[in-house]
Design an enzyme around this catalytic site. Structure first.
Site, PDB file in Angstrom:
ATOM      1  N   LYS A 175       6.590  16.050 117.658  1.00 57.83           N
ATOM      2  CA  LYS A 175       3.873  16.127 117.258  1.00 57.83           C
ATOM      3  C   LYS A 175       5.139  16.089 115.780  1.00 57.83           C
ATOM      4  O   LYS A 175       5.955  15.964 114.948  1.00 57.83           O
ATOM      5  CB  LYS A 175       4.137  16.736 117.631  1.00 57.83           C
ATOM      6  CG  LYS A 175       4.508  18.391 117.692  1.00 57.83           C
ATOM      7  CD  LYS A 175       3.833  19.662 117.469  1.00 57.83           C
ATOM      8  CE  LYS A 175       4.626  20.533 117.413  1.00 57.83           C
ATOM      9  NZ  LYS A 175       3.922  21.982 118.219  1.00 57.83           N
ATOM     10  N   ARG A 208      -3.398  31.939 122.186  1.00 55.81           N
ATOM     11  CA  ARG A 208      -3.072  30.706 121.748  1.00 55.81           C
ATOM     12  C   ARG A 208      -3.928  29.670 122.169  1.00 55.81           C
ATOM     13  O   ARG A 208      -5.401  30.345 122.906  1.00 55.81           O
ATOM     14  CB  ARG A 208      -2.467  29.983 120.823  1.00 55.81           C
ATOM     15  CG  ARG A 208      -2.400  28.689 119.695  1.00 55.81           C
ATOM     16  CD  ARG A 208      -1.775  28.677 118.822  1.00 55.81           C
ATOM     17  NE  ARG A 208      -0.153  27.646 120.168  1.00 55.81           N
ATOM     18  CZ  ARG A 208       0.538  27.123 119.875  1.00 55.81           C
ATOM     19  NH1 ARG A 208       1.128  26.701 118.492  1.00 55.81           N
ATOM     20  NH2 ARG A 208       1.555  26.898 120.462  1.00 55.81           N
ATOM     21  N   TYR A 234       5.951  22.431  83.088  1.00 53.56           N
ATOM     22  CA  TYR A 234       5.473  23.245  83.013  1.00 53.56           C
ATOM     23  C   TYR A 234       5.483  24.874  83.078  1.00 53.56           C
ATOM     24  O   TYR A 234       6.478  25.492  83.295  1.00 53.56           O
ATOM     25  CB  TYR A 234       3.892  22.953  84.327  1.00 53.56           C
ATOM     26  CG  TYR A 234       3.779  21.584  84.479  1.00 53.56           C
ATOM     27  CD1 TYR A 234       2.958  20.758  83.005  1.00 53.56           C
ATOM     28  CD2 TYR A 234       4.046  21.283  85.319  1.00 53.56           C
ATOM     29  CE1 TYR A 234       2.344  19.775  83.345  1.00 53.56           C
ATOM     30  CE2 TYR A 234       3.377  19.249  85.820  1.00 53.56           C
ATOM     31  CZ  TYR A 234       2.867  18.777  84.667  1.00 53.56           C
ATOM     32  OH  TYR A 234       1.987  17.666  84.987  1.00 53.56           O
ATOM     33  N   MET A 275       5.082  17.494  90.782  1.00 52.16           N
ATOM     34  CA  MET A 275       4.116  16.890  91.697  1.00 52.16           C
ATOM     35  C   MET A 275       4.909  15.239  92.012  1.00 52.16           C
ATOM     36  O   MET A 275       6.007  15.566  93.487  1.00 52.16           O
ATOM     37  CB  MET A 275       2.900  15.508  91.543  1.00 52.16           C
ATOM     38  CG  MET A 275       1.926  15.032  92.321  1.00 52.16           C
ATOM     39  SD  MET A 275       0.521  14.533  91.942  1.00 52.16           S
ATOM     40  CE  MET A 275       0.046  16.002  91.999  1.00 52.16           C
TER      41      MET A 275
END
Length: 371
Positions: free
Chosen positions: A23, A122, A251, A299
């Protein structure tokens, strides 16, 4: 991954099946590549979280059984399970009746697995209600109970008490079913930690995730198997520049150079999956040498202090995760710096980061290589 799957196959023995959990895009490695590598190592079946993941694997040519661990409750989802030969998980009677109605109208008998909630709170039917649910499903001619499973909440803990409690609850349900129903179900409870630590938790099948990808799920399990990390993350240096002492970097100037410095800009950032929380708390490897990352991770880029590595040049490849010579950086190191877990790190790599076989490389930016 093939190597790790073979080790796990040896650990569980020939009479226990191995379900590879692929998954979340194969824990960030690429689900198709991960599944095929696990299959080559002896995986018998696969598990995913969602219907979309399961269908995606079928479209990539996987023919083995695929269990959908997530909750499915829509008519279209039942039709998809029938069309793509998927194994849905059942947790409620209403869900079972829906699956039965759709399957019966289609003239089919759909195999399902029932999830028992033995302590996760769950997904899954509360374990005390498990026998009643399974007995009800057995009277629905459109469904066939193929498997019964549960999910361990703390198999990676040093203290085994919670796992033992869950195992007792699981055994209670299975024993009650055996007394009432001669049919045999595939029982599965163990995750990576349980598969590595305790053979009494193996039952008929184990569901293995993290260990397939080459990482022990807890520090006290390190060394139980000679696992090899399946993933390495590397990126290229795009620019080198020399700056004076006292220069603010990136930054908010969260880092200032303490000496005249040679900075390398590396083409990978938090949009690719390098956590911004690692800013000033990580490094990269170049020819076995550790180089500190400096300033805020952005980023698309991060900066490295390469002052002590005169051999680093524009276009050079640095390693963010994985081995470089005798040195290495692991997802565990990143996760500890971010106060999270290795699973979080591995699943965080974005789709724009190319997944490549180890022998290949990319000309620009970052890459994730699979061994």
């Amino acid at each position: 991954m093939t190597h790790n799957t073979r080790l796990l196959r040896q650990r569980i023995g020939p009479h226990v099946k191995l379900m590879a959990v692929v998954k979340a895009n194969g824990y960030g490695h690429g689900d198709g590549a991960a599944a095929k590598a696990a299959r080559a190592g002896g995986a018998d079946a696969f598990a995913v979280a969602s219907l979309a993941e399961a269908v995606g694997l079928r479209r990539q040519g996987l023919r083995e059984p695929i269990l959908v661990l997530g909750h499915l409750s829509l008519i279209d989802e039942v039709h998809a399970c029938l069309r793509w030969r998927l194994l849905p998980t059942i947790s409620t009677l209403d869900q079972a009746r829906l699956f039965h109605t759709v399957a019966s109208r289609s003239g089919a008998c759909l195999p399902v697995h029932v999830n028992l909630d033995t302590g996760m709170a769950r997904l899954g039917v509360p374990w005390r209600e498990g026998v009643a649910l399974i007995q009800a499903i057995l009277h629905l001619d459109g469904l066939q109970v193929e498997g019964v499973y549960s999910h361990l909440a703390a198999a990676d803990a040093v203290d085994p008490s919670l796992t033992q409690q869950q195992q007792q609850r699981f055994d209670h349900v299975v024993a009650a079913l055996t007394n009432r129903q001669p049919a045999r179900f595939c029982r599965h409870l163990a995750n990576s930690a349980a598969a590595m630590a305790d053979s009494s938790l193996h039952y008929d099948m184990v569901r293995v995730g993290l260990a397939l990808y080459g990482h022990a799920p807890a520090e006290h399990l390190e060394g139980r198997l000679a696992l090899r990390p399946a993933m390495a993350v590397r990126a290229r240096v795009t620019i080198l520049k020399t700056v004076p002492a006292g220069t603010g970097v990136s930054y908010d100037h969260r880092y200032h150079t303490k000496r005249p410095s040679r900075l390398a800009v590396v083409a990978i950032g938090y949009a690719d999956g390098v956590p911004r929380l690692l800013s000033n708390h990580m490094g990269v490897l170049h020819r076995g040498r550790w180089l500190p990352q400096v300033g805020s991770i952005t980023m698309d880029q991060l900066m490295v202090d390469a002052t002590d590595d005169p051999q680093l040049h524009t276009g050079a490849v640095v390693t963010l995760l994985g081995h470089d010579g005798t040195a290495s950086i692991s997802p565990l190191q990143w996760s500890q710096a971010c106060s999270t877990i290795p699973w979080d790190i591995l699943c965080g790599f974005s789709s724009r980061l190319p997944r490549l076989r180890a022998a290949r490389s990319t000309r620009h930016g970052g890459q994730l290589t699979i061994n």
